[in-house]
Design a protein around this motif. Sequence first.
Motif, short mmCIF file in Angstrom:
data_model
loop_
_atom_site.label_atom_id
_atom_site.label_comp_id
_atom_site.label_asym_id
_atom_site.label_seq_id
_atom_site.Cartn_x
_atom_site.Cartn_y
_atom_site.Cartn_z
N VAL A 1 4.09 -3.35 -5.78
CA VAL A 1 4.69 -4.14 -6.83
C VAL A 1 6.03 -4.43 -5.92
O VAL A 1 6.67 -3.65 -5.13
N ALA A 2 6.41 -5.84 -6.22
CA ALA A 2 7.50 -6.41 -5.24
C ALA A 2 8.84 -6.60 -6.23
O ALA A 2 8.47 -7.12 -7.23
N LEU B 1 6.46 -0.01 -3.50
CA LEU B 1 7.45 -0.83 -3.55
C LEU B 1 7.73 -2.03 -2.49
O LEU B 1 8.06 -1.27 -1.46
N VAL B 2 7.53 -3.14 -2.74
CA VAL B 2 7.89 -3.97 -1.57
C VAL B 2 9.14 -4.76 -2.12
O VAL B 2 9.50 -5.45 -3.14
N VAL C 1 0.65 -7.19 -2.39
CA VAL C 1 1.81 -7.44 -3.38
C VAL C 1 0.74 -7.91 -4.61
O VAL C 1 0.24 -9.03 -4.57
N ARG C 2 0.78 -7.11 -5.67
CA ARG C 2 0.13 -7.34 -6.92
C ARG C 2 0.73 -7.95 -7.90
O ARG C 2 0.16 -8.50 -8.92
N ALA C 3 2.10 -7.88 -7.96
CA ALA C 3 3.21 -8.30 -8.95
C ALA C 3 4.46 -8.52 -8.26
O ALA C 3 4.74 -7.48 -7.30
N MET C 4 5.13 -9.50 -8.70
CA MET C 4 6.50 -9.81 -8.35
C MET C 4 7.45 -9.72 -9.75
O MET C 4 7.18 -10.43 -10.51
N ILE C 5 8.59 -8.90 -9.43
CA ILE C 5 9.55 -8.70 -10.42
C ILE C 5 10.74 -9.24 -10.00
O ILE C 5 11.18 -9.04 -8.87
#
Length: 392
Positions: free
Chosen positions: A68-69, A122-123, A151-155
């Motif tokens: 997750v980023a 975490l990225v 990365v599978r999701a960007m927050i």
Amino acid sequence: MGAELRGALRRELPAAVALRRELHTTPHVSGQEGPTLDRVLDALPGGTVETVAGTGAIVRIGGPGPAVAVRGELDALPIIERTGVPWASVNGAMHACGHDVHLAAVIALTRALAACDGGAPLVVVLQPREETFPSGALDVVLSGALERHHVRAMIGAHVQPVLKEGVVACTPGPVNASSDEFRVTVRGAEGHAAYPHLTRDPVYAMAQVIVAAQQLVSRAADPMAPTVVTFGTVNAGTTPNAVPGEAVARGTLRTLSAGWRERLHARFTQVIEDTAKACGCVAEVEILPGEPILTNDPALAVRAGERLREQGWTVNEELRSCGADDFARYVDVAPSLMMFVGVNTKAGLHSPEFLPDDASVGAVAESLLAGYLAAAPDTAGMTSTGASSRNR
């Protein structure tokens, strides 16, 4: 896991608030973020570091596998601060859009995750040039770093003074507009101000152009598709008693409709050229494509909203605006979520008096935590070889 992380996060907040004030005191504008990057990297709890987008970096915390980023923006604005606080900037730049708060919150979350066992890797995307074009986010995407780190999701989370303190907007679907810059040049024939009939006045023509362009909003755009046409600068002439030969204007075209965006460009150009021609002048229109529409992943938004409510926040699911953010570039790489966090400040974004209080660091950090927890289930059961990068 959520309760443990939240406790660890709260323990990190005093140091994060101190870091926020330090970053606020010494801001650096787009393209010159090196000192800010170095300070933020020093505050991180280790991890692998990969330089990206010139003055940015990707930092990975945790082992291999889907990650997750979270994004933190490094740059400040060329604004002279007028807050009057002891830790105000005095170098002609200012964190007038909350990037100091965002960075401190990202650090708090990262340190909390590092202190706890388990959870998805975490990225941390330390992104330069959010406030300018070409976009720092676009360079991050083009580097391929997000794919290399699986990365599978960007927050993301952004302070938003139109919301009350204690409220977080977590809206599914489009939340920010596309934004494209334009330059309009109207050419006529110069001459003496006393003999307008012997001239072709580009200033008059530009005035008509500015008014005519607004009919695109009132009569050409679907009323259900928010559209904004803004002329931000107009320049012409050097003396009050002469008609100049040229007038130049610059501004932005914004919309929340992807289908209308391209047609808006064509209609804008047609209206400008035809209006100038009717005034006896010639218009040249240049449009520089900017950021796309920022669209939140619906499933991520719903899950993050549930987490936020569990953490005691009031969730707003309706906030949309014609503001733009290059966070929209990440949507093409992975499911993405941008939240907007209510803060206590009297001034608005990009104001020389904009100053969210210290509690905003915790509010943004908890929002990022909710987004991380919402995205983490999507990484469960996936495997990956990870990515190699240099160690700091």
